[in-house]
Design a protein around this motif. Structure first.
Motif, PDB file in Angstrom:
ATOM      1  N   GLY A  17       0.551  -1.294  -0.089  1.00 56.17           N
ATOM      2  CA  GLY A  17       0.219   0.016  -0.004  1.00 56.17           C
ATOM      3  C   GLY A  17       0.728   1.363  -0.041  1.00 56.17           C
ATOM      4  O   GLY A  17       0.266   2.396  -0.124  1.00 56.17           O
ATOM      5  N   LEU A  18       2.014   1.177  -0.049  1.00 52.47           N
ATOM      6  CA  LEU A  18       3.005   2.253   0.120  1.00 52.47           C
ATOM      7  C   LEU A  18       3.422   2.615  -1.155  1.00 52.47           C
ATOM      8  O   LEU A  18       4.184   1.790  -1.955  1.00 52.47           O
ATOM      9  CB  LEU A  18       3.922   2.312   1.215  1.00 52.47           C
ATOM     10  CG  LEU A  18       3.611   2.189   2.459  1.00 52.47           C
ATOM     11  CD1 LEU A  18       4.876   1.972   3.598  1.00 52.47           C
ATOM     12  CD2 LEU A  18       2.882   3.349   2.993  1.00 52.47           C
ATOM     13  N   PRO A  19       3.593   4.020  -1.649  1.00 52.90           N
ATOM     14  CA  PRO A  19       4.235   3.995  -3.002  1.00 52.90           C
ATOM     15  C   PRO A  19       5.785   3.880  -3.258  1.00 52.90           C
ATOM     16  O   PRO A  19       6.270   4.005  -1.863  1.00 52.90           O
ATOM     17  CB  PRO A  19       3.841   5.780  -3.067  1.00 52.90           C
ATOM     18  CG  PRO A  19       3.644   6.032  -1.881  1.00 52.90           C
ATOM     19  CD  PRO A  19       3.200   5.085  -0.930  1.00 52.90           C
ATOM     20  N   GLU A  20       6.137   3.465  -4.162  1.00 49.74           N
ATOM     21  CA  GLU A  20       7.601   3.123  -4.372  1.00 49.74           C
ATOM     22  C   GLU A  20       8.245   4.506  -4.727  1.00 49.74           C
ATOM     23  O   GLU A  20       7.816   5.161  -5.481  1.00 49.74           O
ATOM     24  CB  GLU A  20       7.779   2.176  -5.408  1.00 49.74           C
ATOM     25  CG  GLU A  20       9.316   1.571  -5.373  1.00 49.74           C
ATOM     26  CD  GLU A  20       9.196   0.406  -6.144  1.00 49.74           C
ATOM     27  OE1 GLU A  20      10.442  -0.008  -6.805  1.00 49.74           O
ATOM     28  OE2 GLU A  20       8.294  -0.498  -6.324  1.00 49.74           O
ATOM     29  N   ALA A  21       9.652   4.990  -4.135  1.00 49.60           N
ATOM     30  CA  ALA A  21      10.265   6.008  -4.679  1.00 49.60           C
ATOM     31  C   ALA A  21      10.658   5.739  -6.255  1.00 49.60           C
ATOM     32  O   ALA A  21      10.993   4.746  -6.651  1.00 49.60           O
ATOM     33  CB  ALA A  21      11.569   6.051  -4.008  1.00 49.60           C
ATOM     34  N   ILE A 130       4.498  11.379   4.227  1.00 54.17           N
ATOM     35  CA  ILE A 130       5.440  10.946   2.985  1.00 54.17           C
ATOM     36  C   ILE A 130       4.780  10.136   2.115  1.00 54.17           C
ATOM     37  O   ILE A 130       5.076  10.457   0.861  1.00 54.17           O
ATOM     38  CB  ILE A 130       6.582  10.142   3.830  1.00 54.17           C
ATOM     39  CG1 ILE A 130       7.633  10.730   4.593  1.00 54.17           C
ATOM     40  CG2 ILE A 130       7.454   9.141   2.438  1.00 54.17           C
ATOM     41  CD1 ILE A 130       8.491  10.035   5.533  1.00 54.17           C
ATOM     42  N   ALA A 131       3.984   9.171   2.475  1.00 53.09           N
ATOM     43  CA  ALA A 131       3.257   8.374   1.074  1.00 53.09           C
ATOM     44  C   ALA A 131       2.212   9.578   0.385  1.00 53.09           C
ATOM     45  O   ALA A 131       2.408   9.446  -0.766  1.00 53.09           O
ATOM     46  CB  ALA A 131       2.333   7.210   1.959  1.00 53.09           C
ATOM     47  N   LYS A 132       1.679  10.248   1.405  1.00 54.60           N
ATOM     48  CA  LYS A 132       0.660  11.316   0.396  1.00 54.60           C
ATOM     49  C   LYS A 132       1.707  12.517  -0.577  1.00 54.60           C
ATOM     50  O   LYS A 132       1.293  12.488  -1.580  1.00 54.60           O
ATOM     51  CB  LYS A 132       0.050  12.085   1.595  1.00 54.60           C
ATOM     52  CG  LYS A 132      -0.769  13.320   0.879  1.00 54.60           C
ATOM     53  CD  LYS A 132      -1.450  14.064   1.849  1.00 54.60           C
ATOM     54  CE  LYS A 132      -2.098  15.437   1.469  1.00 54.60           C
ATOM     55  NZ  LYS A 132      -1.931  16.637   2.176  1.00 54.60           N
ATOM     56  N   ARG A 135       2.825  10.256  -3.581  1.00 53.60           N
ATOM     57  CA  ARG A 135       1.896  10.106  -4.476  1.00 53.60           C
ATOM     58  C   ARG A 135       1.407  11.421  -5.343  1.00 53.60           C
ATOM     59  O   ARG A 135       1.238  11.518  -6.391  1.00 53.60           O
ATOM     60  CB  ARG A 135       0.443   9.546  -3.858  1.00 53.60           C
ATOM     61  CG  ARG A 135       0.444   8.349  -3.569  1.00 53.60           C
ATOM     62  CD  ARG A 135      -0.878   7.681  -2.739  1.00 53.60           C
ATOM     63  NE  ARG A 135      -0.614   6.370  -2.213  1.00 53.60           N
ATOM     64  CZ  ARG A 135      -0.574   6.223  -1.038  1.00 53.60           C
ATOM     65  NH1 ARG A 135      -0.553   7.198  -0.140  1.00 53.60           N
ATOM     66  NH2 ARG A 135      -0.519   4.851  -0.612  1.00 53.60           N
ATOM     67  N   GLU A 136       1.724  12.445  -4.730  1.00 50.95           N
ATOM     68  CA  GLU A 136       1.516  13.742  -5.266  1.00 50.95           C
ATOM     69  C   GLU A 136       2.779  14.349  -5.870  1.00 50.95           C
ATOM     70  O   GLU A 136       2.765  15.472  -6.568  1.00 50.95           O
ATOM     71  CB  GLU A 136       0.962  14.790  -4.403  1.00 50.95           C
ATOM     72  CG  GLU A 136      -0.308  14.435  -3.801  1.00 50.95           C
ATOM     73  CD  GLU A 136      -0.609  15.613  -2.442  1.00 50.95           C
ATOM     74  OE1 GLU A 136       0.149  16.224  -1.964  1.00 50.95           O
ATOM     75  OE2 GLU A 136      -1.773  15.308  -1.884  1.00 50.95           O
ATOM     76  N   GLY A 137       4.003  13.638  -5.948  1.00 55.76           N
ATOM     77  CA  GLY A 137       5.239  14.048  -6.349  1.00 55.76           C
ATOM     78  C   GLY A 137       5.824  15.332  -5.701  1.00 55.76           C
ATOM     79  O   GLY A 137       6.546  16.024  -6.542  1.00 55.76           O
ATOM     80  N   GLN A 138       5.468  15.599  -4.518  1.00 57.46           N
ATOM     81  CA  GLN A 138       5.883  16.873  -4.001  1.00 57.46           C
ATOM     82  C   GLN A 138       6.974  16.294  -2.952  1.00 57.46           C
ATOM     83  O   GLN A 138       7.369  17.497  -2.190  1.00 57.46           O
ATOM     84  CB  GLN A 138       4.692  17.222  -2.838  1.00 57.46           C
ATOM     85  CG  GLN A 138       3.349  17.625  -3.864  1.00 57.46           C
ATOM     86  CD  GLN A 138       3.910  18.846  -4.667  1.00 57.46           C
ATOM     87  OE1 GLN A 138       4.717  19.851  -4.258  1.00 57.46           O
ATOM     88  NE2 GLN A 138       3.588  18.965  -5.875  1.00 57.46           N
TER      89      GLN A 138
END
Length: 154
Positions: A17-21, A130-132, A135-138
């Motif tokens: 469920g966590l985005p990958e770098a 961090i996950a948010k 996902r937003e590319g921020q």
């Protein structure tokens, strides 16, 4: 790092469920895992240093309670070394609940467990943030670098 594929895959595999770098961006999860491991090591030291004080100056701790807190403290140190595993965070959080329940052994130990649980609540907040941002590319590394930024340095 080892050259074997199993170790590399194990270290780079994100939690469910966590985005990958993205490629070319420093892995923020590695830094957060370091914070979690350091928090567990600090808890290990804090609880072991508190036990003799509670034993001598407090209302006392039973021998069984003393052993329970020592075992939980050693498990915290062990949990610090498994934070890269998918189950590492769950293991650490279960230890937090167990330390809060140690209030039945001595109130001050339970209070210390609650204080560290607040620290873990903040760590979980950071994880969500961090996950948010990923996902937003921020994330800072995702925004790009100014001209002249040294290439290849981390």
């Amino acid at each position: 790092m080892s050259e074997t594929g199993a170790v590399v895959a194990e270290e780079s595999e994100p939690e469910k469920g966590l985005p990958e770098a993205p490629e070319g961006v420093r892995d923020p999860w590695k830094g957060l895992r370091g914070i979690m491991a350091a928090t567990l090591a600090l808890e290990f030291i804090t609880f072991l240093l508190a036990l003799p004080v509670v034993w001598k100056f407090g209302a006392g701790v039973s021998s069984a309670g003393f052993v329970i807190v020592i075992v939980l403290s050693v498990l915290m140190l062990a949990a610090a070394f498994v934070q890269r595993r998918p189950w590492g965070l769950g293991f650490a959080l279960a230890l937090q609940v167990a330390m809060i329940l140690c209030a039945f052994i001595h109130v001050s130990i339970g209070i210390m467990g609650a204080i560290f649980a607040l620290i873990w609540a903040y760590v979980l907040h950071l994880r969500k943030d961090i996950a948010k941002r990923m996902r937003e590319g921020q994330l800072y590394d995702q925004l790009g670098h100014p001209p002249g930024y040294p290439e290849g340095t981390d």
